[in-house]
Design a protein around this motif. Structure first.
Motif, short mmCIF file in Angstrom:
data_model
loop_
_atom_site.label_atom_id
_atom_site.label_comp_id
_atom_site.label_asym_id
_atom_site.label_seq_id
_atom_site.Cartn_x
_atom_site.Cartn_y
_atom_site.Cartn_z
N GLN A 380 33.67 43.10 33.09
CA GLN A 380 33.24 41.74 32.79
C GLN A 380 34.44 40.81 32.58
O GLN A 380 34.42 39.65 33.01
N ALA A 383 35.74 39.98 35.91
CA ALA A 383 34.79 39.06 36.54
C ALA A 383 34.98 37.65 36.00
O ALA A 383 34.96 36.68 36.76
N ASN A 384 35.17 37.53 34.67
CA ASN A 384 35.36 36.20 34.08
C ASN A 384 36.63 35.53 34.61
O ASN A 384 36.63 34.33 34.90
N ASP A 387 35.98 34.55 38.11
CA ASP A 387 35.05 33.42 38.10
C ASP A 387 35.80 32.10 37.88
O ASP A 387 35.62 31.13 38.61
N GLY A 448 34.50 31.95 28.60
CA GLY A 448 34.95 33.00 29.52
C GLY A 448 36.26 33.63 29.08
O GLY A 448 36.34 34.85 28.93
#
Lengths: 491, 227
Positions: A380, A383-384, A387, A448
């Motif tokens: 995660q 991914a953040n 992103d 994030g």
């Protein structure tokens, strides 16, 4: 107040006050209360220790001086008696009498005492007139007053019995020595009195010192308990144990202060950042309720409001997740895993979106990258970062995700060619709800990077944001807390 | 399908029951753990929607553990406000088949319950999936539509496989993220839509009738007849 200072022994709690009352002859609990004061306890320990050591020193000195004199006298008497008994065995009574007379004549110090008597205690030789009363046992030391040449004196004597009913008394005049001993004893006793006085005085000083040192800490603590978090324990500058304690306490206060600031910041941020979407949702619903002309209009307004609420829920969930990670409870989910496919997967997940926006995503990683931690959280976090990178990249830009082993850990770099973060905002970028001035128009909650930071901390690692000129390089450094073990992690 | 809803909150329960009935299911409702356990154990349901925190002395976890202890394998979906990862793990360990946290979108709940209820049936391993003229061979990993071979990336293949296994059902974005990517978090950017649209380019675009449909406010559905 019935309990004693020692909570572990409740039966003593009932005995001690009554014992105290009996000892002090009154029903007051005052002595107990005094004993419960640490400063008085320390002072008392100091006084007792000082008195004990003074007493031990005096005892030792006395033994080494007065005791030594006594022992020397006894040794001389014993040697004398030994010589006389040898003469008696060699030459009988005449030899013994002659020897006694000789010795008395040669005795320069005039401290030798001899007396030879027959069975009727009549004097045969020696410098005493009469056999002293009470000297009845052999092999025992007697210290008695004697009359010698008209002078009263003190003698230390021993009695020996000879064959034929004769008795021999050998001794030394110890008047001078006794005087010296008395002098010494007096000096020792006075010294003891002085020691006790000094111990008491010293105890008071110790107690004062102790109180003053503690008062510093206790004043600060009291001020903080009353709400003044800015207070700090003053350092004496000596760097001693109390300074160390004060420093530890100050560090603790520092941390508490930071946490409090964090909480305040978060609650302010929640109040502000959630108020906006809540206001929007509320306005939409109220507006629809008042002005919607048709069912379709009403439905559309409600759907938009639901979307707003979903956004609020997402913010909440992200916040709770960060809190959950920061609490450290997820450490139980740590395992050894290969980071390479994780990087590839996340890269692939975002590559499609990026491509739609004309951005290229490249993943650089060795074929295998052993890591240890919470796989899902690291996933995660990456991914953040990705992103963000995709969100802020310009059309035609390139985002690079790279992983590498680094000093027993792994280092994950996500680099974009976007506007980056201005230097003065870099340090705050990991805070919850932080959004750069230029990022206000980009969708996002501002949570994030805070999550990535929390994940980094959970793994004992760091998140660093570098200016990649142009763009931003987010560097996630995760030390491998546990060596890779094929049998699986131990904890 | 027969679905049991064990939920003590009147509003939530009423909303869920109404929605499930509208979707054509038979619904029973219990508002406490004791009644819920009794109904789940004595009657046959295709799926159970279970709250974690329930009045009546038996909470959701206890209820499910008791049920599983009786060798009852009815699919159970937890619907709970307990949203921490560990709560989720605990729920799944106790024998739950799926875990949805409150607040939730009804479309998500419906899609997941229907997927669960259907999974309970026909467990026979398949090697070939077929929907209309679309054919997916799991052994040779080949996809054909109307006899024409379609080249797919591995991830696209898994995405299509997931959609075909749930043909005729709504599949939400979260379900895809969990089922195809094994991600249990919500990416901020809607990455799934892009992957589905790429799959569409290959599977639907060259052919006259589309198979992958977007269901508004819910997700996607792969089905043969355009509705």
């Amino acid at each position: 107040m019935t309990g004693p200072g020692v909570k572990a022994a409740p039966e003593m709690g009932r005995q001690r006050p009554t014992l105290w009352r009996r000892l002090t002859g009154r029903g007051s609990d005052r002595p107990l209360r005094l004993l419960r004061s640490a400063s008085i306890r320390f002072a008392a320990v100091y006084a007792v220790l000082l008195a004990l050591s003074g007493f031990a020193l005096a005892l030792f000195l006395w033994y080494e001086t007065a005791g030594l004199l006594d022992r020397q006298t006894e040794a001389a008497i014993r040697a004398d008696a030994q010589g006389l008994s040898e003469r008696w065995e060699e030459g009988g009574l005449p030899a013994l009498v002659m020897t006694i007379d000789d010795r008395l004549a040669q005795n320069v110090d005039d401290d030798a005492i001899y007396l030879l008597v027959d069975s009727q205690l009549r004097r045969i030789a020696g410098n005493l007139q009469r056999w002293p009363q009470g000297v009845t046992a052999t092999n025992a030391w007697y210290e008695l007053p004697v009359q010698r040449a008209g002078i009263r004196s003190l003698a230390r004597v021993q009695r020996f019995d000879l064959l034929g009913g004769f008795h021999l008394l050998v001794g030394r005049d110890v008047r001078v020595r006794a005087q010296l001993r008395n002098l010494l004893t007096d000096a020792m006793l006075w010294a003891l009195v002085i020691v006790v006085a000094m111990a008491s005085g010293g105890a008071l000083v110790v107690r004062g010192l102790f109180r003053r040192t503690l008062a510093n800490i206790s004043h600060t603590s009291a001020a903080i308990a009353a709400g003044d978090l800015g207070q700090r324990v003053k350092l004496s500058g000596r760097g001693d144990e109390f300074d160390q304690l004060a420093e530890t306490i100050n560090d603790m206060l520092e941390r508490i202060g930071r946490l409090m600031d964090g909480v305040r910041q978060v609650s302010n941020a929640i109040a502000h950042d959630l108020r906006t979407p809540i206001t929007r949702a509320r306005t939409r619903l109220e507006d629809a309720a008042l002005h919607a002309g048709s069912e379709a209009e009403l439905r559309a307004a409600i759907e938009r409001a639901i979307a707003d609420l979903d956004g609020i829920v997402a913010v909440f969930q992200a916040l709770l997740r960060i809190t959950e990670i920061e609490a450290g409870s997820r450490r139980s989910a740590f395992t050894a895993f290969d980071l390479a496919p994780v990087l590839a997967d996340v890269g692939e997940l975002y590559a499609a979106v990026a491509e739609e926006r004309g951005i290229q995503v490249a993943v650089e990683s060795p074929p295998q990258l052993p890591a240890y931690g919470d796989r899902e959280l690291i996933q995660q976090a990456i991914a953040n970062l990705l992103d963000n990178a995709v969100k802020f990249s310009p059309r035609g830009g390139r985002v690079t995700v790279s992983g590498a082993a680094s000093g027993g850990g792994v280092i994950i770099r996500v680099r974009d060619q976007g506007p980056g973060i201005p230097p003065d905002e870099l340090s705050r970028a990991g805070e919850r709800f932080f959004r750069g001035e230029d990022a206000r128009s980009t969708p996002g909650s501002g949570l994030g990077l805070a999550l990535v930071q929390a994940v980094a901390h959970l793994h004992g690692g760091t998140l660093r944001l570098d200016d990649a000129a142009p763009g931003l390089a987010a560097v996630l450094l995760l030390p491998m807390a546990q060596p890779l073990d094929p049998a699986g992690p131990g904890t | 399908m027969r679905i049991l809803v064990v939920e003590d909150d009147k509003d939530v329960a009423g909303f869920v029951v109404r929605g499930l009935k509208e979707a054509g299911h038979l619904v029973e409702h219990a508002d406490n753990g004791r009644d819920g356990l009794f109904m789940a154990a004595s009657e046959n349901f295709d799926a159970v929607i279970l709250d974690r925190m329930l009045p009546g002395g038996i909470d959701g976890l206890r209820l499910l553990e008791t049920l599983r202890g009786q060798k009852n394998t009815v699919p159970v979906l937890f619907l709970s406000a307990l949203a921490e990862v560990d709560d989720r793990v605990r729920g799944l360990k106790a024998g739950g088949d799926d875990y949805l946290t409150k607040p939730f979108a009804f479309a998500e709940l419906l899609a997941r319950v229907e997927a669960l209820a259907r999974r309970g049936k026909g467990d026979a391993p398949v090697t070939r999936l077929l929907v209309a003229d679309l054919e997916l061979d799991l052994l040779s990993r080949q996809v054909r539509r109307a006899g024409q071979k379609i080249d797919l990336q591995p991830r696209e293949f898994r995405l299509l496989e997931y959609l075909m296994r749930h043909a005729g059902q709504v599949v939400t974005r979260t379900m895809l993220l969990e089922g195809v990517w094994d991600y249990h978090f919500d990416p901020q950017t809607n990455v799934i839509d892009v992957h589905v649209s790429r799959l569409r380019q290959k599977v639907d675009k060259p052919f006259p009738s589309p198979l992958i449909h977007t269901i508004r406010n819910a997700g996607y559905m792969l089905r043969a007849d355009p509705a």
